[in-house]
Write a protein that holds these residues in place. Structure first.
Motif, mmCIF file in Angstrom:
data_model
loop_
_atom_site.group_PDB
_atom_site.id
_atom_site.type_symbol
_atom_site.label_atom_id
_atom_site.label_comp_id
_atom_site.label_asym_id
_atom_site.label_seq_id
_atom_site.Cartn_x
_atom_site.Cartn_y
_atom_site.Cartn_z
ATOM 1 N N LEU A 1 0.867 -1.172 0.000
ATOM 2 C CA LEU A 1 0.000 0.000 0.000
ATOM 3 C C LEU A 1 0.906 1.224 0.000
ATOM 4 C CD1 LEU A 1 -2.697 1.565 0.441
ATOM 5 C CD2 LEU A 1 -2.356 1.221 2.899
ATOM 6 N N ILE A 2 0.706 2.135 -0.947
ATOM 7 C CA ILE A 2 1.527 3.336 -1.063
ATOM 8 C C ILE A 2 0.775 4.516 -0.460
ATOM 9 C CG2 ILE A 2 2.628 4.944 -2.654
ATOM 10 C CD1 ILE A 2 2.838 2.619 -4.660
ATOM 11 N N ALA A 3 1.405 5.205 0.503
ATOM 12 C CA ALA A 3 0.779 6.368 1.145
ATOM 13 C C ALA A 3 1.669 7.587 0.964
ATOM 14 C CB ALA A 3 0.550 6.097 2.630
ATOM 15 N N ASP A 4 1.226 8.525 0.147
ATOM 16 C CA ASP A 4 1.976 9.759 -0.106
ATOM 17 C C ASP A 4 0.989 10.797 -0.639
ATOM 18 O OD1 ASP A 4 3.766 11.755 -1.594
ATOM 19 O OD2 ASP A 4 5.253 10.419 -0.714
ATOM 20 N N ASP A 5 1.165 12.060 -0.207
ATOM 21 C CA ASP A 5 0.197 13.075 -0.617
ATOM 22 C C ASP A 5 0.474 13.645 -2.002
ATOM 23 O OD1 ASP A 5 2.497 14.226 0.531
ATOM 24 O OD2 ASP A 5 1.465 16.121 0.888
ATOM 25 N N ALA B 1 -3.678 9.161 -0.049
ATOM 26 C CA ALA B 1 -3.118 10.498 -0.204
ATOM 27 C C ALA B 1 -2.937 11.225 1.123
ATOM 28 C CB ALA B 1 -4.006 11.332 -1.123
ATOM 29 N N ASP B 2 -3.345 10.600 2.230
ATOM 30 C CA ASP B 2 -3.140 11.194 3.549
ATOM 31 C C ASP B 2 -3.121 10.091 4.600
ATOM 32 O OD1 ASP B 2 -5.899 10.638 4.459
ATOM 33 O OD2 ASP B 2 -6.461 12.236 3.059
ATOM 34 N N GLY B 3 -2.780 10.478 5.832
ATOM 35 C CA GLY B 3 -2.629 9.493 6.887
ATOM 36 C C GLY B 3 -3.908 8.780 7.261
ATOM 37 N N ASP B 4 -5.013 9.520 7.294
ATOM 38 C CA ASP B 4 -6.293 8.888 7.649
ATOM 39 C C ASP B 4 -6.666 7.803 6.642
ATOM 40 O OD1 ASP B 4 -7.232 10.406 10.011
ATOM 41 O OD2 ASP B 4 -7.145 12.106 8.647
ATOM 42 N N GLU B 5 -6.482 8.111 5.361
ATOM 43 C CA GLU B 5 -6.803 7.133 4.332
ATOM 44 C C GLU B 5 -5.845 5.956 4.392
ATOM 45 O OE1 GLU B 5 -8.979 5.439 1.296
ATOM 46 O OE2 GLU B 5 -9.406 7.166 2.574
#
Length: 214
Positions: free
Chosen positions: A6-10, A35-39
């Motif tokens: 899972l890639i998490a970056d804004d 695109a954000d921490g919550d997601e």
């Protein structure tokens, strides 16, 4: 089986670049993006990937707090931080939150792939530049010129200092963000260089020379 990521970056361009890179590497499957921490937390709980490739600074919930929540809600999901920032506070905060590794965004494709595989297998990984900065933060026991055992490497001095302070192998591994096996190998090297037979003799010799980690 492929490692599910899972890639998490804004930044969309960063997510697209990482997605493309992993798609062209054998053994990886991108199962989601955030695109954000919550997601990132929601996706990690819902998708249960093997690993989250996590940016540190994101709008709303930042990467460190997102890592802490993922560790609590989905403890089997590994988190590898990938950030532009390699300062000590961010690195240490991330690892304390539950991240298993920390890379800078300048890391190459092979380094990222190796780090993903490592954290999924349970290892702790610090990228180039991050490890040196963190060790400087921990601090060496004493200056090289004054050190009683110049034959030891900088890391072996750290290991000996922690050993002399009464830490067990697992505790040393946690402090230095390496695996217990790595610490065991380093201890074997320390014993050989110091000419001692075991842990007890090494501790006694260290204390005789004034080495006792506070």
């Amino acid at each position: 089986m492929s490692i599910r990521v899972l890639i998490a970056d804004d930044h969309t361009v960063v997510r697209d670049g990482l997605n493309l890179m992993l798609t062209h590497l054998d053994g990886f499957e991108v199962v989601g993006e955030a695109a954000d921490g919550d997601e990132a937390v929601k996706q990690a709980v819902r998708l249960r990937p093997d690993v989250v490739l996590m940016d540190v600074q994101m709008p709303g919930l930042d990467g460190v707090e997102a890592t802490r929540q993922i560790t609590e809600l989905a403890p089997k999901v590994a988190v590898l931080m990938l950030s532009m920032y390699g300062d000590d506070a961010t690195t240490i905060g991330s690892m304390r939150a539950g991240a298993r590794g920390y890379l800078l965004k300048g890391a190459g494709r092979d380094e990222v792939a190796a780090a993903l595989r490592a954290v999924v297998s349970g290892q702790a990984i610090l990228g180039q530049g991050v490890a040196d900065a963190l060790l400087a933060r921990i601090g060496s026991v004493t200056a090289v010129a004054d050190y009683p055992f110049p034959e030891l490497s900088d890391r072996e001095r750290e290991v000996l200092a922690l050993l002399a302070a009464g830490h067990r192998t697992n505790e040393i591994a946690t402090t230095l963000f390496v695996s217990p096996k790595t610490v065991s190998n380093q201890l074997t090297s320390v014993y050989a260089k110091l000419g001692v037979a075991d842990r007890t003799e090494a501790i006694l010799l260290a204390h005789e020379h004034g080495i006792s980690r506070r």
